[in-house]
Scaffold this motif. Sequence first.
Motif, PDB file in Angstrom:
ATOM      1  N   ALA A 130       0.820  -1.211   0.000  1.00 54.01           N
ATOM      2  CA  ALA A 130       0.000   0.000   0.000  1.00 54.01           C
ATOM      3  C   ALA A 130       0.854   1.261   0.000  1.00 54.01           C
ATOM      4  CB  ALA A 130      -0.936   0.003   1.210  1.00 54.01           C
ATOM      5  N   ALA A 131       2.033   1.182   0.589  1.00 59.89           N
ATOM      6  CA  ALA A 131       2.909   2.351   0.693  1.00 59.89           C
ATOM      7  C   ALA A 131       3.993   2.367  -0.376  1.00 59.89           C
ATOM      8  CB  ALA A 131       3.559   2.383   2.078  1.00 59.89           C
ATOM      9  N   ALA A 132       4.056   1.344  -1.201  1.00 61.20           N
ATOM     10  CA  ALA A 132       5.149   1.222  -2.165  1.00 61.20           C
ATOM     11  C   ALA A 132       5.290   2.427  -3.087  1.00 61.20           C
ATOM     12  CB  ALA A 132       4.985  -0.064  -2.975  1.00 61.20           C
ATOM     13  N   PRO A 133       4.197   2.984  -3.636  1.00 59.24           N
ATOM     14  CA  PRO A 133       4.382   4.127  -4.546  1.00 59.24           C
ATOM     15  C   PRO A 133       5.044   5.330  -3.878  1.00 59.24           C
ATOM     16  CG  PRO A 133       2.185   3.197  -4.791  1.00 59.24           C
ATOM     17  CD  PRO A 133       2.796   2.563  -3.568  1.00 59.24           C
ATOM     18  N   GLU A 134       4.826   5.495  -2.579  1.00 54.63           N
ATOM     19  CA  GLU A 134       5.433   6.615  -1.857  1.00 54.63           C
ATOM     20  C   GLU A 134       6.878   6.307  -1.468  1.00 54.63           C
ATOM     21  OE1 GLU A 134       4.994   8.872   2.466  1.00 54.63           O
ATOM     22  OE2 GLU A 134       3.468   7.437   1.833  1.00 54.63           O
ATOM     23  N   TYR A 135       7.113   5.109  -0.929  1.00 54.86           N
ATOM     24  CA  TYR A 135       8.412   4.802  -0.345  1.00 54.86           C
ATOM     25  C   TYR A 135       9.490   4.469  -1.362  1.00 54.86           C
ATOM     26  CZ  TYR A 135       6.216   4.458   4.289  1.00 54.86           C
ATOM     27  OH  TYR A 135       5.559   4.722   5.451  1.00 54.86           O
ATOM     28  N   ILE A 136       9.125   3.751  -2.417  1.00 52.26           N
ATOM     29  CA  ILE A 136      10.141   3.220  -3.320  1.00 52.26           C
ATOM     30  C   ILE A 136      10.997   4.330  -3.960  1.00 52.26           C
ATOM     31  CG2 ILE A 136      10.503   1.995  -5.506  1.00 52.26           C
ATOM     32  CD1 ILE A 136       8.323   0.030  -4.604  1.00 52.26           C
ATOM     33  N   PRO A 137      10.407   5.385  -4.545  1.00 49.53           N
ATOM     34  CA  PRO A 137      11.266   6.410  -5.166  1.00 49.53           C
ATOM     35  C   PRO A 137      12.197   7.104  -4.174  1.00 49.53           C
ATOM     36  CG  PRO A 137       8.988   6.646  -5.890  1.00 49.53           C
ATOM     37  CD  PRO A 137       8.986   5.672  -4.759  1.00 49.53           C
ATOM     38  N   GLN A 138      11.700   7.383  -2.957  1.00 53.25           N
ATOM     39  CA  GLN A 138      12.535   8.036  -1.949  1.00 53.25           C
ATOM     40  C   GLN A 138      13.763   7.192  -1.621  1.00 53.25           C
ATOM     41  OE1 GLN A 138      10.463   9.608   1.577  1.00 53.25           O
ATOM     42  NE2 GLN A 138       8.550   9.141   0.537  1.00 53.25           N
ATOM     43  N   ILE A 139      13.539   5.903  -1.420  1.00 51.44           N
ATOM     44  CA  ILE A 139      14.646   5.044  -1.001  1.00 51.44           C
ATOM     45  C   ILE A 139      15.567   4.720  -2.168  1.00 51.44           C
ATOM     46  CG2 ILE A 139      15.240   2.811  -0.009  1.00 51.44           C
ATOM     47  CD1 ILE A 139      12.793   3.073   1.763  1.00 51.44           C
ATOM     48  N   MET A 140      15.023   4.606  -3.376  1.00 52.41           N
ATOM     49  CA  MET A 140      15.887   4.386  -4.538  1.00 52.41           C
ATOM     50  C   MET A 140      16.855   5.546  -4.719  1.00 52.41           C
ATOM     51  SD  MET A 140      13.269   2.571  -7.234  1.00 52.41           S
ATOM     52  CE  MET A 140      14.305   2.925  -8.637  1.00 52.41           C
ATOM     53  N   LEU A 141      16.384   6.765  -4.483  1.00 56.24           N
ATOM     54  CA  LEU A 141      17.264   7.930  -4.602  1.00 56.24           C
ATOM     55  C   LEU A 141      18.402   7.849  -3.587  1.00 56.24           C
ATOM     56  CD1 LEU A 141      17.954  10.676  -5.822  1.00 56.24           C
ATOM     57  CD2 LEU A 141      16.348  11.710  -4.183  1.00 56.24           C
ATOM     58  N   ALA A 142      18.076   7.488  -2.343  1.00 60.62           N
ATOM     59  CA  ALA A 142      19.118   7.328  -1.326  1.00 60.62           C
ATOM     60  C   ALA A 142      20.061   6.188  -1.695  1.00 60.62           C
ATOM     61  CB  ALA A 142      18.486   7.079   0.040  1.00 60.62           C
ATOM     62  N   ALA A 143      19.504   5.064  -2.137  1.00 61.81           N
ATOM     63  CA  ALA A 143      20.322   3.883  -2.443  1.00 61.81           C
ATOM     64  C   ALA A 143      21.276   4.139  -3.604  1.00 61.81           C
ATOM     65  CB  ALA A 143      19.423   2.694  -2.751  1.00 61.81           C
ATOM     66  N   SER A 144      20.906   5.040  -4.509  1.00 56.00           N
ATOM     67  CA  SER A 144      21.803   5.340  -5.638  1.00 56.00           C
ATOM     68  C   SER A 144      23.106   5.973  -5.160  1.00 56.00           C
ATOM     69  CB  SER A 144      21.102   6.268  -6.632  1.00 56.00           C
ATOM     70  OG  SER A 144      20.964   7.589  -6.113  1.00 56.00           O
ATOM     71  N   ARG A 145      23.106   6.502  -3.936  1.00 54.10           N
ATOM     72  CA  ARG A 145      24.327   7.095  -3.383  1.00 54.10           C
ATOM     73  C   ARG A 145      25.139   6.082  -2.573  1.00 54.10           C
ATOM     74  NH1 ARG A 145      20.213  11.275  -2.192  1.00 54.10           N
ATOM     75  NH2 ARG A 145      20.410  12.848  -3.817  1.00 54.10           N
ATOM     76  N   TRP A 146      24.550   4.922  -2.312  1.00 52.28           N
ATOM     77  CA  TRP A 146      25.238   3.901  -1.505  1.00 52.28           C
ATOM     78  C   TRP A 146      26.022   2.918  -2.348  1.00 52.28           C
ATOM     79  CZ3 TRP A 146      20.182   2.221   1.406  1.00 52.28           C
ATOM     80  CH2 TRP A 146      19.713   3.288   2.190  1.00 52.28           C
ATOM     81  N   ILE A 147      25.526   2.623  -3.557  1.00 52.68           N
ATOM     82  CA  ILE A 147      26.120   1.554  -4.355  1.00 52.68           C
ATOM     83  C   ILE A 147      27.096   2.129  -5.380  1.00 52.68           C
ATOM     84  CG2 ILE A 147      24.118   0.046  -4.063  1.00 52.68           C
ATOM     85  CD1 ILE A 147      23.311   0.732  -6.969  1.00 52.68           C
ATOM     86  N   ASP A 148      27.987   1.254  -5.877  1.00 52.33           N
ATOM     87  CA  ASP A 148      28.844   1.640  -6.991  1.00 52.33           C
ATOM     88  C   ASP A 148      28.335   0.935  -8.244  1.00 52.33           C
ATOM     89  OD1 ASP A 148      29.758  -0.999  -6.907  1.00 52.33           O
ATOM     90  OD2 ASP A 148      31.584  -0.472  -5.821  1.00 52.33           O
ATOM     91  N   GLU A 149      29.130   0.965  -9.324  1.00 53.37           N
ATOM     92  CA  GLU A 149      28.614   0.418 -10.581  1.00 53.37           C
ATOM     93  C   GLU A 149      28.384  -1.085 -10.541  1.00 53.37           C
ATOM     94  OE1 GLU A 149      33.103   1.156 -11.609  1.00 53.37           O
ATOM     95  OE2 GLU A 149      31.541   2.236 -10.527  1.00 53.37           O
ATOM     96  N   ALA A 150      28.935  -1.779  -9.560  1.00 46.76           N
ATOM     97  CA  ALA A 150      28.697  -3.216  -9.447  1.00 46.76           C
ATOM     98  C   ALA A 150      27.517  -3.539  -8.535  1.00 46.76           C
ATOM     99  CB  ALA A 150      29.952  -3.910  -8.918  1.00 46.76           C
ATOM    100  N   GLY A 151      26.949  -2.536  -7.870  1.00 50.89           N
ATOM    101  CA  GLY A 151      25.882  -2.772  -6.905  1.00 50.89           C
ATOM    102  C   GLY A 151      24.517  -2.919  -7.546  1.00 50.89           C
ATOM    103  N   LEU A 152      23.607  -3.523  -6.794  1.00 44.70           N
ATOM    104  CA  LEU A 152      22.229  -3.707  -7.260  1.00 44.70           C
ATOM    105  C   LEU A 152      21.252  -3.336  -6.157  1.00 44.70           C
ATOM    106  CD1 LEU A 152      22.390  -7.169  -9.109  1.00 44.70           C
ATOM    107  CD2 LEU A 152      22.085  -4.918 -10.167  1.00 44.70           C
ATOM    108  N   VAL A 153      20.114  -2.783  -6.578  1.00 43.92           N
ATOM    109  CA  VAL A 153      18.984  -2.522  -5.696  1.00 43.92           C
ATOM    110  C   VAL A 153      17.853  -3.431  -6.163  1.00 43.92           C
ATOM    111  CG1 VAL A 153      17.345  -0.816  -4.826  1.00 43.92           C
ATOM    112  CG2 VAL A 153      19.704  -0.132  -5.354  1.00 43.92           C
TER     113      VAL A 153
END
Length: 196
Positions: A130-153
């Motif tokens: 139920a909360a996926a549309p709200e939460y997913i974009p926010q966390i994907m943006l944060a996660a893009s700063r955690w991983i390098d080119e070999a990382g996966l979300v």
Amino acid sequence: MGRIIAGDFKALDLQVPDSGTRPTSGKVREAIFSFLESVNAISDACVIDLFAGSGALGLEALSRGAAEAVFVDNAAPAVRAISANVAAAAARAGVTPTDFPAEVVRSDACVWAQSGYRHADLVFLDPPYAAAPEYIPQIMLAASRWIDEAGLVVVEHPVSLTVFSGGTGLRRYRYRDYGDTAVSYFELDLASGSIA
């Protein structure tokens, strides 16, 4: 009750919170980890398991050779279940929970994700549908700063929800669906120029 599918903790029974979570099915978990092993994404990985529930995804990764895992959930029953499961895995490994490479954090996943830099090679994101549309974009943006080119979300979401990566610094690498459940895999969008 679920259980670890393969690896050092194979067949370890997992406690599952009585309510408030939607555990990833064994079929979906097996499909996720078969793919991740095929691309060598697990060995020695630093893993973040958000909306962790029972901790099954992070613990499966540890069982299959990940180096460490952080489990984040805001619900007290989930935190208790994860802590118990970590303790059981530590016992199987012959170490105390404090010597086991896992950290359990009670926090809202979005707040935690935006509270500072983390390093991760593999991020699991499985919010309440139920909360996926709200939460997913926010966390994907944060996660893009955690991983390098070999990382996966790895994002688990309802098949009815199209997960867009625009503006997050990620691009979709792979998509599979299993009945009502879909799994989207994202990697850094190196062409976007949005990652410092």
